[in-house]
Design a protein around this motif. Structure first.
Motif, short mmCIF file in Angstrom:
data_model
loop_
_atom_site.label_atom_id
_atom_site.label_comp_id
_atom_site.label_asym_id
_atom_site.label_seq_id
_atom_site.Cartn_x
_atom_site.Cartn_y
_atom_site.Cartn_z
N THR A 85 0.83 -1.21 0.00
CA THR A 85 0.00 0.00 0.00
C THR A 85 0.86 1.25 0.00
OG1 THR A 85 -1.78 -1.13 1.17
CG2 THR A 85 -1.78 1.28 1.23
N SER A 86 0.57 2.15 -0.92
CA SER A 86 1.34 3.38 -1.05
C SER A 86 0.61 4.60 -0.50
CB SER A 86 1.68 3.63 -2.53
OG SER A 86 2.47 2.59 -3.06
N VAL A 87 -0.72 4.64 -0.67
CA VAL A 87 -1.49 5.84 -0.34
C VAL A 87 -2.70 5.47 0.50
CG1 VAL A 87 -2.73 7.83 -1.26
CG2 VAL A 87 -0.76 6.92 -2.51
N PHE A 88 -2.95 6.25 1.54
CA PHE A 88 -4.17 6.12 2.33
C PHE A 88 -4.95 7.42 2.24
CE2 PHE A 88 -6.17 6.52 6.70
CZ PHE A 88 -7.30 5.78 6.36
N ASN A 103 -2.01 1.92 -11.39
CA ASN A 103 -1.41 0.80 -10.66
C ASN A 103 -0.80 1.21 -9.32
OD1 ASN A 103 -2.00 -1.15 -12.72
ND2 ASN A 103 -0.26 -0.35 -13.89
N ILE A 104 -1.43 2.20 -8.69
CA ILE A 104 -1.03 2.63 -7.36
C ILE A 104 -1.94 1.94 -6.35
CG2 ILE A 104 -0.86 4.60 -5.79
CD1 ILE A 104 -0.27 6.34 -8.26
N ASN A 105 -1.34 1.28 -5.39
CA ASN A 105 -2.10 0.57 -4.38
C ASN A 105 -2.57 1.57 -3.32
OD1 ASN A 105 -3.21 -1.33 -2.70
ND2 ASN A 105 -1.49 -2.75 -2.86
N VAL A 106 -3.88 1.73 -3.20
CA VAL A 106 -4.44 2.78 -2.36
C VAL A 106 -5.57 2.23 -1.49
CG1 VAL A 106 -5.93 3.47 -4.28
CG2 VAL A 106 -5.57 5.06 -2.39
N LEU A 107 -5.64 2.73 -0.27
CA LEU A 107 -6.75 2.44 0.64
C LEU A 107 -7.60 3.69 0.77
CD1 LEU A 107 -5.01 0.57 3.61
CD2 LEU A 107 -6.36 -0.45 1.77
N HIS A 108 -8.92 3.51 0.75
CA HIS A 108 -9.83 4.66 0.90
C HIS A 108 -10.82 4.38 2.01
CE1 HIS A 108 -13.45 7.14 -0.65
NE2 HIS A 108 -12.66 7.90 0.10
N VAL A 128 -4.23 2.16 10.44
CA VAL A 128 -3.73 1.91 9.08
C VAL A 128 -2.21 1.91 9.06
CG1 VAL A 128 -3.63 2.84 6.74
CG2 VAL A 128 -5.80 2.80 7.96
N LEU A 129 -1.60 2.83 9.77
CA LEU A 129 -0.14 2.87 9.84
C LEU A 129 0.43 1.60 10.47
CD1 LEU A 129 0.44 6.58 10.96
CD2 LEU A 129 1.29 5.53 8.85
N LEU A 145 2.23 7.98 1.53
CA LEU A 145 1.47 9.24 1.53
C LEU A 145 0.11 9.02 2.19
CD1 LEU A 145 1.63 12.20 0.45
CD2 LEU A 145 0.46 11.36 -1.61
N ILE A 146 -0.27 9.94 3.09
CA ILE A 146 -1.59 9.93 3.70
C ILE A 146 -2.27 11.26 3.38
CG2 ILE A 146 -2.87 9.92 5.86
CD1 ILE A 146 -0.83 8.06 7.02
N ILE A 147 -3.50 11.19 2.87
CA ILE A 147 -4.22 12.40 2.44
C ILE A 147 -5.58 12.46 3.11
CG2 ILE A 147 -4.99 13.78 0.49
CD1 ILE A 147 -3.25 12.10 -1.33
N ASP A 148 -5.81 13.53 3.85
CA ASP A 148 -7.12 13.82 4.43
C ASP A 148 -7.80 14.84 3.51
OD1 ASP A 148 -9.32 14.20 6.02
OD2 ASP A 148 -8.23 15.16 7.68
#
Length: 320
Positions: free
Chosen positions: A99-102, A146-151, A181-182, A190-193
């Motif tokens: 996972t790269s992005v949350f 192809n970016i592994n992301v959690l939403h 998640v961490l 990267l984490i984005i709110d």
């Protein structure tokens, strides 16, 4: 005197009996009467059951319709559901080393005036048509690359209400999920709110290729222990947007907490939340990203998301 067992054994081993025909007929009639009685009782029980169900159904409908029973049912439903886990993020409990992005939304119900009926700007909040749709679109665009992301679509507003907390604690609540998640995804980059701004459309819209696009801005807490790292990643993101799509980013906003220091400059923005860090203290590469404002449409938001995804793709390469 013989007991019953001995008598039955004697009958069992005795020669075949030839009872009189009258005895046979009387016994047959007696058995038929008993069978009919048993059948009648069974029918009565079954009929009584059906009538009981029918009466209970009518009573429930009357109670619900005439005496406000539906409110009790709804309240009971919410009470039961609130007992279940509050998180709503895919794979939150499973480790995913790739996972790269949350992506999550502390202010989950932030919505957009054009998408709502009979709503003024101050009431632009909705449990369905809200900022999570923008996060879902960004997730989709990143997955195309192809970016592994959690939403996460967890409703933190609801959790605050269920726990009877002051609204100023909402970042503490969303921070619990960020930390989970961490803990479960060790290679996050990267984490984005994601939020939407409160400013009006004139300030949150730019024209790109003849179409209205929601502009973006970044918020960084000066109180965060990771302030330097948080500001660095926000500035890098802003610069990349500015290079590819000039004017799309409105810049990086630095916010500080309230203070009683009389020497504090009045130009500094005051943070109304007790938790002053916007969860940026939990991870160095944390972003609070505002996409568009209260008067933008979902369509304008999604146009912006497509461009943002391009820059995130580039940004992740530099974070390797």
């Amino acid at each position: 005197m013989q007991n019953d067992n001995e008598l039955f054994e004697g009958i069992k081993h005795s020669p075949d009996l030839n009872p009189r025909s009258e005895f046979v007929d009387d016994t047959r009639q007696l058995l038929i009467k008993k069978a009919n009685r048993i059948s009648k009782v069974s029918k009565i029980k079954k009929l009584s059951y059906y009538w009981s169900v029918a009466i209970a159904t009518v009573a429930m409908i009357a109670w619900t319709s005439l005496f406000g029973g539906n409110q009790y049912i709804v309240k009971s439903y919410h009470n039961v559901m609130s007992a279940f886990p509050e998180n709503n993020v895919e794979s939150i409990t499973a480790s995913n080393k790739n996972t790269s992005v949350f992506i999550y939304h502390t202010h989950t119900t932030e919505s957009f005036k054009p998408e709502l009926e009979n709503k003024n700007i101050d009431e632009a909040y909705d449990e369905n048509k809200n900022i999570t749709l923008v996060g879902a679109e960004l997730t989709s665009e990143l997955k195309k690359k192809n970016i592994n992301v959690l939403h996460s679509t967890t409703d933190f507003d609801k959790i605050v209400r269920n726990r009877d907390l002051d609204y100023s604690n909402i970042y503490d609540v969303s921070g619990e999920e960020v930390q989970t998640v961490l803990d479960k995804n060790k290679n996050l980059k990267l984490i984005i709110d994601i939020h939407r701004d409160t400013q009006l459309k004139k300030a949150t819209t730019i024209r790109i290729d003849g179409k209205d696009v929601a502009s973006v801005s970044f918020v960084v807490s000066e109180n965060s222990p990771n302030f330097k790292e948080n500001r660095k990643i926000a500035n890098l993101f802003h610069q990349k947007l500015e290079k590819k799509y000039p004017g799309l980013s409105r810049g990086v906003l630095l916010k500080t907490s309230q203070t009683r220091n009389p020497l504090l400059k009045t130009s500094q923005t005051r943070n109304p939340y007790k938790q002053q860090f916007y969860n940026q203290d939990l991870f160095a590469n944390s972003l609070l990203l505002q996409i568009g404002g209260v008067e933008n449409t979902i369509e304008e938001e999604n146009r912006s998301v497509e461009l943002i995804a391009e820059v995130i793709d580039e940004l992740l390469v530099e974070l390797d």
